[in-house]
Design a protein around this motif. Sequence first.
Motif, PDB file in Angstrom:
ATOM      1  N   TYR A  82     -36.474 -28.298 -38.874  1.00  0.00           N
ATOM      2  CA  TYR A  82     -36.008 -29.324 -38.152  1.00  0.00           C
ATOM      3  C   TYR A  82     -34.418 -28.840 -37.971  1.00  0.00           C
ATOM      4  O   TYR A  82     -33.769 -28.156 -38.867  1.00  0.00           O
ATOM      5  CB  TYR A  82     -36.104 -30.601 -38.757  1.00  0.00           C
ATOM      6  CG  TYR A  82     -36.013 -30.723 -40.067  1.00  0.00           C
ATOM      7  CD1 TYR A  82     -34.672 -30.876 -40.611  1.00  0.00           C
ATOM      8  CD2 TYR A  82     -37.083 -30.991 -40.885  1.00  0.00           C
ATOM      9  CE1 TYR A  82     -34.411 -31.030 -41.926  1.00  0.00           C
ATOM     10  CE2 TYR A  82     -36.773 -31.122 -42.259  1.00  0.00           C
ATOM     11  CZ  TYR A  82     -35.641 -30.897 -42.953  1.00  0.00           C
ATOM     12  OH  TYR A  82     -35.352 -31.488 -44.249  1.00  0.00           O
ATOM     13  N   VAL A 138     -44.592 -39.575 -37.112  1.00  0.00           N
ATOM     14  CA  VAL A 138     -45.408 -38.936 -37.712  1.00  0.00           C
ATOM     15  C   VAL A 138     -46.903 -39.489 -37.769  1.00  0.00           C
ATOM     16  O   VAL A 138     -46.839 -40.621 -38.323  1.00  0.00           O
ATOM     17  CB  VAL A 138     -45.052 -38.707 -39.104  1.00  0.00           C
ATOM     18  CG1 VAL A 138     -46.096 -37.944 -39.981  1.00  0.00           C
ATOM     19  CG2 VAL A 138     -43.802 -37.689 -39.279  1.00  0.00           C
ATOM     20  N   ALA A 168     -45.684 -45.780 -39.114  1.00  0.00           N
ATOM     21  CA  ALA A 168     -44.579 -45.042 -38.275  1.00  0.00           C
ATOM     22  C   ALA A 168     -44.370 -45.309 -37.058  1.00  0.00           C
ATOM     23  O   ALA A 168     -43.256 -45.228 -36.219  1.00  0.00           O
ATOM     24  CB  ALA A 168     -44.783 -43.427 -38.397  1.00  0.00           C
ATOM     25  N   LEU A 207     -48.544 -35.429 -31.092  1.00  0.00           N
ATOM     26  CA  LEU A 207     -48.612 -34.920 -32.393  1.00  0.00           C
ATOM     27  C   LEU A 207     -49.736 -35.638 -33.330  1.00  0.00           C
ATOM     28  O   LEU A 207     -49.685 -36.781 -32.985  1.00  0.00           O
ATOM     29  CB  LEU A 207     -47.236 -35.354 -33.255  1.00  0.00           C
ATOM     30  CG  LEU A 207     -47.355 -34.602 -34.652  1.00  0.00           C
ATOM     31  CD1 LEU A 207     -47.432 -33.049 -34.629  1.00  0.00           C
ATOM     32  CD2 LEU A 207     -45.877 -34.897 -35.477  1.00  0.00           C
ATOM     33  N   LYS A 264     -52.597 -35.687 -36.648  1.00  0.00           N
ATOM     34  CA  LYS A 264     -53.211 -35.191 -37.957  1.00  0.00           C
ATOM     35  C   LYS A 264     -54.674 -34.748 -37.981  1.00  0.00           C
ATOM     36  O   LYS A 264     -55.402 -35.577 -37.577  1.00  0.00           O
ATOM     37  CB  LYS A 264     -52.920 -36.399 -38.923  1.00  0.00           C
ATOM     38  CG  LYS A 264     -53.109 -36.195 -40.243  1.00  0.00           C
ATOM     39  CD  LYS A 264     -51.768 -35.238 -40.925  1.00  0.00           C
ATOM     40  CE  LYS A 264     -51.782 -34.942 -42.259  1.00  0.00           C
ATOM     41  NZ  LYS A 264     -51.796 -36.248 -43.218  1.00  0.00           N
ATOM     42  N   PHE A 307     -51.172 -30.482 -39.134  1.00  0.00           N
ATOM     43  CA  PHE A 307     -50.961 -31.104 -37.844  1.00  0.00           C
ATOM     44  C   PHE A 307     -51.308 -30.462 -36.734  1.00  0.00           C
ATOM     45  O   PHE A 307     -51.436 -29.200 -36.922  1.00  0.00           O
ATOM     46  CB  PHE A 307     -49.417 -31.590 -37.839  1.00  0.00           C
ATOM     47  CG  PHE A 307     -49.045 -32.651 -38.575  1.00  0.00           C
ATOM     48  CD1 PHE A 307     -49.104 -33.833 -38.500  1.00  0.00           C
ATOM     49  CD2 PHE A 307     -48.292 -32.080 -40.056  1.00  0.00           C
ATOM     50  CE1 PHE A 307     -48.833 -34.812 -39.816  1.00  0.00           C
ATOM     51  CE2 PHE A 307     -47.885 -33.085 -40.891  1.00  0.00           C
ATOM     52  CZ  PHE A 307     -48.078 -34.193 -40.678  1.00  0.00           C
ATOM     53  N   LEU A 363     -38.371 -37.100 -34.471  1.00  0.00           N
ATOM     54  CA  LEU A 363     -39.564 -37.277 -35.509  1.00  0.00           C
ATOM     55  C   LEU A 363     -39.186 -38.359 -36.229  1.00  0.00           C
ATOM     56  O   LEU A 363     -38.049 -38.522 -36.800  1.00  0.00           O
ATOM     57  CB  LEU A 363     -39.742 -36.115 -36.149  1.00  0.00           C
ATOM     58  CG  LEU A 363     -41.027 -36.093 -36.877  1.00  0.00           C
ATOM     59  CD1 LEU A 363     -42.112 -35.885 -36.113  1.00  0.00           C
ATOM     60  CD2 LEU A 363     -40.973 -34.827 -37.847  1.00  0.00           C
ATOM     61  N   ASP A 413     -40.432 -41.179 -39.318  1.00  0.00           N
ATOM     62  CA  ASP A 413     -41.505 -41.645 -40.423  1.00  0.00           C
ATOM     63  C   ASP A 413     -40.863 -42.369 -41.257  1.00  0.00           C
ATOM     64  O   ASP A 413     -40.011 -42.922 -41.178  1.00  0.00           O
ATOM     65  CB  ASP A 413     -41.752 -40.266 -41.389  1.00  0.00           C
ATOM     66  CG  ASP A 413     -43.116 -40.139 -42.013  1.00  0.00           C
ATOM     67  OD1 ASP A 413     -43.831 -41.138 -41.570  1.00  0.00           O
ATOM     68  OD2 ASP A 413     -43.369 -39.259 -42.733  1.00  0.00           O
ATOM     69  N   THR A 423     -43.680 -33.067 -45.526  1.00  0.00           N
ATOM     70  CA  THR A 423     -44.472 -33.813 -44.347  1.00  0.00           C
ATOM     71  C   THR A 423     -43.706 -33.505 -43.113  1.00  0.00           C
ATOM     72  O   THR A 423     -44.071 -33.013 -41.942  1.00  0.00           O
ATOM     73  CB  THR A 423     -44.680 -35.484 -44.709  1.00  0.00           C
ATOM     74  OG1 THR A 423     -45.668 -35.150 -45.553  1.00  0.00           O
ATOM     75  CG2 THR A 423     -45.445 -35.687 -43.287  1.00  0.00           C
ATOM     76  N   ILE A 424     -42.130 -33.890 -43.214  1.00  0.00           N
ATOM     77  CA  ILE A 424     -41.436 -33.959 -41.901  1.00  0.00           C
ATOM     78  C   ILE A 424     -41.238 -32.487 -41.521  1.00  0.00           C
ATOM     79  O   ILE A 424     -41.157 -32.101 -40.359  1.00  0.00           O
ATOM     80  CB  ILE A 424     -39.984 -34.587 -41.907  1.00  0.00           C
ATOM     81  CG1 ILE A 424     -39.266 -34.269 -43.183  1.00  0.00           C
ATOM     82  CG2 ILE A 424     -40.366 -35.864 -41.926  1.00  0.00           C
ATOM     83  CD1 ILE A 424     -37.860 -34.756 -43.086  1.00  0.00           C
ATOM     84  N   ALA A 459     -44.574 -31.221 -39.787  1.00  0.00           N
ATOM     85  CA  ALA A 459     -44.595 -31.846 -38.447  1.00  0.00           C
ATOM     86  C   ALA A 459     -43.555 -31.226 -37.605  1.00  0.00           C
ATOM     87  O   ALA A 459     -44.111 -30.908 -36.728  1.00  0.00           O
ATOM     88  CB  ALA A 459     -44.325 -33.176 -38.545  1.00  0.00           C
ATOM     89  N   ALA A 479     -35.229 -35.295 -37.450  1.00  0.00           N
ATOM     90  CA  ALA A 479     -35.885 -36.350 -38.034  1.00  0.00           C
ATOM     91  C   ALA A 479     -35.184 -37.437 -38.522  1.00  0.00           C
ATOM     92  O   ALA A 479     -33.984 -37.208 -38.930  1.00  0.00           O
ATOM     93  CB  ALA A 479     -36.581 -35.575 -39.192  1.00  0.00           C
TER      94      ALA A 479
END
Length: 257
Positions: A82, A137, A152, A172, A174, A197, A212, A214, A222-223, A226, A240
Motif C-alpha cells: 500500500y 476489508v 468493517a 474485494l 475473502k 482475497f 482500504l 479495517d 491483512t491490510i 488485501a 489504508a
Amino acid sequence: MSFEWDFFQLKRAVSDLFFPRACGICGGMDEVEPYSFLCRDCRSSIREIVPPICLACGLPLPGAVLPDAGVCGRCMTSPRPYGRARYAVYYEGCVREAVVRFKYSGGLYAARPLSRLLVEAFARHFTSGEFDVIVPVPVHRSRLIHRGFNQAVILAEGLAGKTAIPLDRGSLVKTRRTVPQVGLVRHQRLKNLSGSFGVHRKARVKDLRVLLVDDVATTGATIAEAARTLLNGGAASVDALVLCMSTGVHSQFSAVS
C-alpha cells in the motif's frame, strides 16, 4: 442566530429530555458529546495515534522530533504494497471493550462512536479528493453468516457518509477462511493469508484510487495482503485506514513483509 439553528437546538433539547444521550462505549450519560456519542471519561481515556509516525506504514516513531520524520527502517528495507497506512487509536481500554462487543456480541450501538473515531482519523491524515472509492476489508462468507454483519463495512459506511466517497462493498472478497493471525510466526502468517482475497468484477476497481478500511490491525499482514490483491486486480493505488492499532503491532510488523 438563524431560525433553522434555533429550531435545531429546540429539537435536540426535546430529544435529550425524553431520550437522554448515552455514551456508545460505556453507556454512561455524563457529558455525552452530541455528535460522537462519547462521554467525557471515555473520550479522555482514548489514545489517538498522532505524529511523529512513519509516512508509509503509519507506525509511531519513538524519539523522532519532527512530525514528518520520514520513513521507518522497516519500510525502507521492505516496502509495503500500500502507499500509506494510518490508524485512529490504540486497541486498548474502553475502545477494545467496545470493539469486542461490536464484533462478537452484536453491540451495534458502539458503531456510531467507533465510526466517529475513524472519521476523525481520516480528517487528520487524508482528504476526500484523494480517493475514488472506499473498500472495506471483507470477511469470509461463513463468518458473515455466523456474525450477521461485517464490522468493517459498517465503519466504512459511516466514513463514506461523512466524506461523500463512494463505498464498494463487493469488489474485494475473502475467498478462503483463515485463522486469527495472533500467535502465528512469520511463515505461518504469510501462508495463512496468501491468496485469501480476490477481486470480483475487476472493472469496478480498475484505475481507481482505493482507500482500504479495517477495524483492527494485529500484525498488519491483512491490510498488506488485501492491498496487494487490489493492486493486482487493477487498482491505481491503495492506502489504508484502520480504526485500531494493537499495542503489540510494532514487534509484529517487523516480521511481516
